[in-house]
Design an enzyme around this catalytic site. Structure first.
Site, PDB file in Angstrom:
ATOM      1  N   ASP A   1       0.656  -1.236  -0.142  1.00 16.10           N
ATOM      2  CA  ASP A   1      -0.038   0.065   0.018  1.00 16.10           C
ATOM      3  C   ASP A   1       0.895   1.381  -0.045  1.00 16.10           C
ATOM      4  OD1 ASP A   1      -1.979   1.777   0.140  1.00 16.10           O
ATOM      5  OD2 ASP A   1      -3.350   0.449   1.457  1.00 16.10           O
TER       6      ASP A   1
ATOM      7  N   GLU B   1     -10.483   6.729   4.373  1.00 14.12           N
ATOM      8  CA  GLU B   1      -9.575   6.189   5.262  1.00 14.12           C
ATOM      9  C   GLU B   1      -9.522   6.810   6.692  1.00 14.12           C
ATOM     10  OE1 GLU B   1      -5.701   5.153   3.477  1.00 14.12           O
ATOM     11  OE2 GLU B   1      -6.531   6.010   1.549  1.00 14.12           O
TER      12      GLU B   1
HETATM   13  C1  BGC Z   1      -3.168   9.883  -1.321  1.00 11.78           C
HETATM   14  C2  BGC Z   1      -3.748   8.768  -1.562  1.00 11.78           C
HETATM   15  C3  BGC Z   1      -3.422   7.958  -0.627  1.00 11.78           C
HETATM   16  C4  BGC Z   1      -3.263   8.424   0.751  1.00 11.78           C
HETATM   17  C5  BGC Z   1      -2.543   7.564   1.680  1.00 11.78           C
HETATM   18  C6  BGC Z   1      -3.098  10.431   0.032  1.00 11.78           C
HETATM   19  O1  BGC Z   1      -2.299  11.874  -0.143  1.00 11.78           O
HETATM   20  O2  BGC Z   1      -3.686  10.734  -2.457  1.00 11.78           O
HETATM   21  O3  BGC Z   1      -3.809   7.991  -2.701  1.00 11.78           O
HETATM   22  O4  BGC Z   1      -4.322   6.775  -0.327  1.00 11.78           O
HETATM   23  O5  BGC Z   1      -2.495   9.749   0.550  1.00 11.78           O
HETATM   24  O6  BGC Z   1      -2.385   8.067   2.884  1.00 11.78           O
HETATM   25  C1  BGC Z   2      -5.034   3.258   0.041  1.00 10.56           C
HETATM   26  C2  BGC Z   2      -5.338   2.375  -0.699  1.00 10.56           C
HETATM   27  C3  BGC Z   2      -5.241   2.845  -2.164  1.00 10.56           C
HETATM   28  C4  BGC Z   2      -3.705   3.567  -2.128  1.00 10.56           C
HETATM   29  C5  BGC Z   2      -3.373   4.322  -3.531  1.00 10.56           C
HETATM   30  C6  BGC Z   2      -3.600   3.928   0.088  1.00 10.56           C
HETATM   31  O1  BGC Z   2      -3.924   4.856   1.114  1.00 10.56           O
HETATM   32  O2  BGC Z   2      -5.047   2.438   1.500  1.00 10.56           O
HETATM   33  O3  BGC Z   2      -6.647   1.748  -1.068  1.00 10.56           O
HETATM   34  O4  BGC Z   2      -5.220   2.029  -3.148  1.00 10.56           O
HETATM   35  O5  BGC Z   2      -3.615   4.337  -1.312  1.00 10.56           O
HETATM   36  O6  BGC Z   2      -4.137   5.540  -3.595  1.00 10.56           O
END
Ligand code: BGC
Ligand code: BGC
Length: 635
Positions: A307, A513
């Site tokens: 991830d 998230e």
């Molecule tokens: C990104 C996301 C990613 C997340 C993880 C964000 O800044 O745009 O894609 O899933 O950070 O913490």
């Molecule tokens: C998320 C994932 C996602 C990745 C890329 C992460 O923060 O947990 O689900 O695919 O970012 O954006």
């Protein structure tokens, strides 16, 4: 021998030689060779730098042509909301992806890169794409065929921007709605999650037979998929994101694992490791579950991707011992690392660990073999560049019709009429005056939720195309019916006006998230006040927009009719279709609706099960007209 003759022979030789080298195709370049042979041939030609580059996925913001070439970068991603520019068109997306691809192709071996993106409810980072209901709503439909079609449309829209890889489906079995990602989960019931792995059939295409865990992607309109987040992401303690899932074997293998078995049978191309831990062991460093179980026992032959900064989070604080993070993750079986920014540090670190024999070359070769396998399966060597003839597929009318159908089927009718009173739904199209009210009635961003245009979602109607619930109501009622819209009217508004009924649309505001973790699960203000003010003084139907069950019991008595609409996406018309009886309510809860948060976690089958609305609950209505569902799709 005359000089003339000699030069003729030399010339003939040169021509012959040139034609041989020109026509000479390496085995890996020959589409007629079996994939495994092509992989072996290519791997044999690669040096350590090229191999490590294949294992590296970087974010588009630092993916310059130079970086692609100098570091042999194997993959690029768009993080949530990471578009080439605000409102970028499909063509502009494709230009960007093709540009990076050209750079990758210009390297010594010309290995194409693979571009990944979170297309988790349609191609949600792209302006004007079709946005489907989030998974929490799709679980309600219990319709594997519908979900497969959604996968097919999503794949097409993703390819229409030049992209080859979607980080979907999320196979989480959300066991606690306090989790901020609960809406990414189809259900608390693993059998529903298993059934809806048909999204993979839509995304990747259906493999011709049992491929024994080998990745399969059917042609130029399909994409590589990603089952995530392996494993137990939906089972963390108190629903805290990225936390620890404490489970016995029967819970792990009986609840959280089964959908992965289905997805491997469907030839899923990739699996993403979860940020969370299982019984205290970080999944990104969990050799037993990644290598022994997933790759060994289950026979998964695609690649495991980390991830986003997932390996950094092996240590606490994150990134405090990056060398260890690289070692632990690669050794555990992670094949491609979503770095996404500090790629030089990652690449140099991994090369160093191999040179010092801390990580054996055999592990690197296994990782690269798996990555190349997915690239060959996806056809990237044959058609590396995006096809501009597809650009009009994004957000097409047919796709929106499918999303509208999905919305209709995802609604759950929780209450219809106060005790002793007649039912309120379906609503009449011909009536005097209707009030449409609430924070979510005319807000496309809110009705789409997180992972829409931006990582955390957006507010308002200026970000992308779609129909709000207010617009949909206006389009649905008879011309003679007056529709008044007030977002947050005063208490005495219904009394002053001659209303027949009110449609109150309130709910959660978008989140993604950890920011979505909630300990109280209440509807934010002014939602509850609008319900109380309006429902006290007029007949009302409350439409809840939320990523999960929320606290509703305190207001339930005042509400005449209650609809859970989850996060329906861009096609709000689907809500009006059912409210006004063109279609009936059919949806059944795929989650338990709790009374109070102190009951959580509480899932169907628990010994002390005392829900407000049980799993499987959902009232039905009959359609009042003869409208038929006419989505014509050839996928
Ligand atoms: C990104 C996301 C990613 C997340 C993880 C964000 O800044 O745009 O894609 O899933 O950070 O913490
Ligand atoms: C998320 C994932 C996602 C990745 C890329 C992460 O923060 O947990 O689900 O695919 O970012 O954006």
């Amino acid at each position: 021998m005359s000089r003339k003759y000699v030069s003729l022979v030399v010339l003939m030789f040169l021509c012959f030689h040139a034609s041989i080298t020109e026509g000479q195709q390496a085995i890996y370049e020959d589409p007629n060779q079996p994939i495994e042979r092509r992989i072996k041939d290519l791997l044999g030609k690669m040096n350590l730098e090229e191999k490590v580059g294949q294992m590296t996925q970087i974010e588009r913001t630092n993916a310059t042509a130079d970086a692609m070439k100098s570091y042999f970068i194997g993959s690029v991603l768009s993080g949530g909301g990471s578009a080439p520019k605000v409102n970028a068109t499909p063509k502009e997306w494709m230009d960007m992806v093709n540009g990076l691809q050209q750079a990758a192709l210009s390297t010594r071996l010309g290995i194409p890169m693979i571009y990944g993106i979170d297309a988790v409810h349609g191609h949600n980072n792209v302006a004007n794409a079709t946005i489907f209901p989030h998974n929490v709503g799709l679980g309600v439909t219990r319709d594997p065929q519908l979900v497969m079609q959604i996968g097919g449309v999503t794949a097409l829209e993703v390819r229409a921007t030049g992209i080859h890889y979607a980080f979907a489906p999320c196979l989480a079995v959300c066991r606690d709605p306090r989790w901020g990602r609960c809406y990414e989960s189809y259900s608390e019931d693993h059998t529903i999650v298993q059934q809806l792995t048909t999204l993979i059939d839509g995304l990747q295409g259906i493999p011709p037979g049992d491929m024994k865990g080998m990745p399969y992607v059917h042609g130029k309109t399909k994409v590589a998929g990603c089952s995530k987040h392996y494993v137990g992401d939906g089972g963390t303690v108190n629903g805290i994101n990225e936390n620890n899932t404490i489970v016995d074997d029967s819970t792990l293998y009986g609840i959280h694992m089964p959908a992965y078995v289905n997805s491997i049978a469907k030839s899923i191309a990739t699996v993403m490791a979860s940020y969370s831990s299982v019984n205290g062991v970080k999944m990104h460093a969990n050799k037993q579950l990644l290598t022994d179980h997933l790759k060994g026992k289950l026979g998964f032959q695609g690649f495991v991707i980390s991830d986003w900064q997932g390996i950094d989070r092996i240590t606490s604080p994150p990134h405090s011992n990056y060398t260890y993070s690289i070692q632990a993750s690669v050794t555990a079986g992670v094949d491609m690392i979503m770095v996404p920014y500090e790629y030089k540090e990652f690449i140099n670190g991994l090369i160093d660990l191999v040179k010092k024999n801390v990580i054996p070359m055999s592990r690197i070769d296994d990782a690269v073999t798996r990555i190349l396998r997915v690239k060959f399966a996806t056809g990237l060597f044959e058609y590396p560049l995006g096809d501009y003839s597809l650009v009009n597929e994004v957000g097409s009318q047919t796709h929106r019709e499918l999303a509208r159908r999905a919305v209709r089927k995802s609604l759950v009718l929780l209450k219809n009429g106060k005790p002793g009173n007649p039912t309120l739904l379906p609503l009449p199209k011909i009536t005097g005056k209707i009030l449409v009210t609430g924070t979510h009635a005319n807000n496309l961003g809110y009705q789409c939720g997180g992972w829409t245009i931006e990582w955390q979602g957006v507010s308002g109607n200026n970000w992308t195309a779609g129909t709000t619930i207010l617009e949909a109501v206006k389009k649905t009622v008879d011309k003679k019916t007056k529709v008044v819209y007030k977002m947050n009217p005063s208490k005495d508004y219904p009394e002053k006006t001659n209303l027949d009924f009110a449609i109150v649309v309130v709910g959660e505001v978008p989140y993604a998230e950890t920011r979505g973790d909630s300990t109280n699960l209440t509807i934010p203000d002014p939602g509850p006040h609008i319900i109380e003010n309006i429902c006290k003084n007029t007949k009302c139907v409350v439409v809840l927009i939320s990523g999960r069950p929320v606290v509703i019991e305190p207001y339930l008595d005042k509400i005449d009719a209650l609809v859970a609409a989850w996060l329906p996406g861009s096609e709000g018309q689907g809500v009006a279709d059912v409210l006004f009886g063109d279609f009936g309510f059919t949806g059944k809860l795929a989650r338990t609706w709790f009374k109070r948060v102190d009951q959580l976690p509480m899932n169907v089958g628990d010994p002390s099960y005392d829900p407000l609305f049980p799993f499987g609950f959902g009232l039905e209505t009959q359609p009042t007209s003869q409208t038929t569902d006419t989505v014509k799709l050839e996928l």
